[in-house]
Design an enzyme around this catalytic site. Sequence first.
Site, PDB file in Angstrom:
ATOM      1  N   HIS A   1       6.068   1.936  -5.168  1.00 20.72           N
ATOM      2  CA  HIS A   1       5.096   1.939  -4.023  1.00 20.72           C
ATOM      3  C   HIS A   1       5.603   1.869  -2.783  1.00 20.72           C
ATOM      4  O   HIS A   1       6.743   1.443  -2.454  1.00 20.72           O
ATOM      5  CB  HIS A   1       4.362   0.385  -4.194  1.00 20.72           C
ATOM      6  CG  HIS A   1       3.287   0.155  -3.625  1.00 20.72           C
ATOM      7  ND1 HIS A   1       3.023  -0.259  -2.059  1.00 20.72           N
ATOM      8  CD2 HIS A   1       1.846   0.181  -3.774  1.00 20.72           C
ATOM      9  CE1 HIS A   1       2.001  -0.720  -1.796  1.00 20.72           C
ATOM     10  NE2 HIS A   1       1.187  -0.329  -2.919  1.00 20.72           N
TER      11      HIS A   1
ATOM     12  N   CYS B   1      -0.646   4.721  -2.635  1.00 18.99           N
ATOM     13  CA  CYS B   1       0.583   4.240  -1.793  1.00 18.99           C
ATOM     14  C   CYS B   1       1.792   4.688  -2.693  1.00 18.99           C
ATOM     15  O   CYS B   1       2.939   3.881  -2.626  1.00 18.99           O
ATOM     16  CB  CYS B   1       0.699   2.956  -1.555  1.00 18.99           C
ATOM     17  SG  CYS B   1      -0.617   2.291  -0.303  1.00 18.99           S
TER      18      CYS B   1
ATOM     19  N   LYS C   1      -3.618 -10.382  -6.186  1.00 22.44           N
ATOM     20  CA  LYS C   1      -3.737  -9.393  -7.453  1.00 22.44           C
ATOM     21  C   LYS C   1      -3.989 -10.280  -8.720  1.00 22.44           C
ATOM     22  O   LYS C   1      -3.893  -9.733  -9.782  1.00 22.44           O
ATOM     23  CB  LYS C   1      -2.771  -8.426  -7.601  1.00 22.44           C
ATOM     24  CG  LYS C   1      -2.633  -7.573  -6.223  1.00 22.44           C
ATOM     25  CD  LYS C   1      -1.562  -6.612  -6.421  1.00 22.44           C
ATOM     26  CE  LYS C   1      -1.188  -5.796  -5.446  1.00 22.44           C
ATOM     27  NZ  LYS C   1      -2.076  -4.614  -5.094  1.00 22.44           N
TER      28      LYS C   1
ATOM     29  N   ASP D   1       9.940  -5.688  -7.700  1.00 20.11           N
ATOM     30  CA  ASP D   1       8.499  -5.710  -7.094  1.00 20.11           C
ATOM     31  C   ASP D   1       7.682  -6.060  -8.358  1.00 20.11           C
ATOM     32  O   ASP D   1       7.496  -5.150  -9.121  1.00 20.11           O
ATOM     33  CB  ASP D   1       8.254  -4.276  -6.420  1.00 20.11           C
ATOM     34  CG  ASP D   1       6.794  -4.114  -6.202  1.00 20.11           C
ATOM     35  OD1 ASP D   1       5.937  -5.142  -6.507  1.00 20.11           O
ATOM     36  OD2 ASP D   1       6.421  -3.264  -5.526  1.00 20.11           O
TER      37      ASP D   1
END
Length: 392
Positions: free
Chosen positions: A129, A349, A233, A207
């Site tokens: 990302h 992204c 999220k 991540d």
Amino acid sequence: MTDRTLPYNIEAVRADFPILQQEHHAGVPLIYLDNAASSQKPRQVIDAIDDYYRRYNANVHRGIHKLSEAATAAYEEARIKVKKFINAANKREVIYVRGTTEGINLVAQTWGRANLKSGDTVVLTQMEHHSNIVPWQMLAAEKGFTIRYVPVLPDGTLDMDVYDALLRDEPVKLVSVMYVSNVLGTVNPIAHMAKLAHDVGALMLVDGAQAVPHLPVDVQALDADFFTFSGHKMIGPTGSGILTLDGSTWNELPYKFEAGTPSIAEGIGLGAAVDYLTSIGMDKIRMHEEAITAYALDRLSEVPGLTLYGPDADQKGAVAAFSLKGIHAHDIAQLLDAEGIAVRAGHHCAMPLHDCLNIPATARASFYLYNTFAEVDALIDALYKAKKKFSV
Ligand SMILES: Cc1ncc(COP(=O)(O)O)c(C=O)c1O
């Protein structure tokens, strides 16, 4: 659709999410399939935030009055809930941030700024990302280190031969990689990659934005040096997130990285989100998501002209990215929206990944604990309708 045994009561879960009760357009119910971008919130999270503002709103760690003590206790209890949820070794290693992007930038601007220099290599992957590319590119422009990207193979997994070769041949200081791809859904072999990185003396940043909401995560077992994710999220509030550090390298954790008044309500809301997910069980959530993703991939692959990206359901997160011959992804998203179905369209992204797939954009349906098999059927019906409209 056939009858299925579900790992938990999905209708009861759905009843907890006020937004899922509303119509998207008059007479058209909402089918929310944009969970990889952000998830919906249950009343338990909304109530926790509401309760903080109504009953004990005050600054934390400062006051000696009752409200401040209550706010501090709730905020710190949430930190302990998160610690348990991801099995961090110590609550001091759990740093509140506002999300994954901030977590990665914090590492880049602290550890990265102090340790990376010309002649060093940072290893990223082609599926990252932008949040895990831009901070390193900016720092590299200033410090002069080199960035190398592990390629993505046609089956949507990382080319581990290239990863091995980079670690062997280059002076790698840091490997920074996503746990689960937000487009392909690929679940990367993080524990293995961390071990290989450590073998050559490099550190590992993970991540975890698309992992922590969906899989049981044990940061000690993964053995990364930095691990970050976003609360919004995982049914928590926006502006909440966590960076965990391997505490052995740092003093005065966690407050050294939490200057000023923090996002108190958001931290408390994140704690409520963790409680909610824990009460269902991350293993059960993963089981449901694997089943619904497998079903979605099967049904999507029936649609003529549709191309799917990424590995099979048992190796991927709850994401189905696809393109449909003759219809741009943005048009797909718009036509689905008219049917009450929210999906994402674009490069998500992850432009380097789309360059490598040689496509400008994909449409992405992403699932979560409250999605149903009937919603997948509605997605497929709507795609056939879109095809008819575009005569493709
Ligand atoms: C894999 C991945 N990393 C990072 C991010 C950025 O997260 P945030 O916007 O919460 O900082 C996202 C969000 O879409 C993501 O999917």
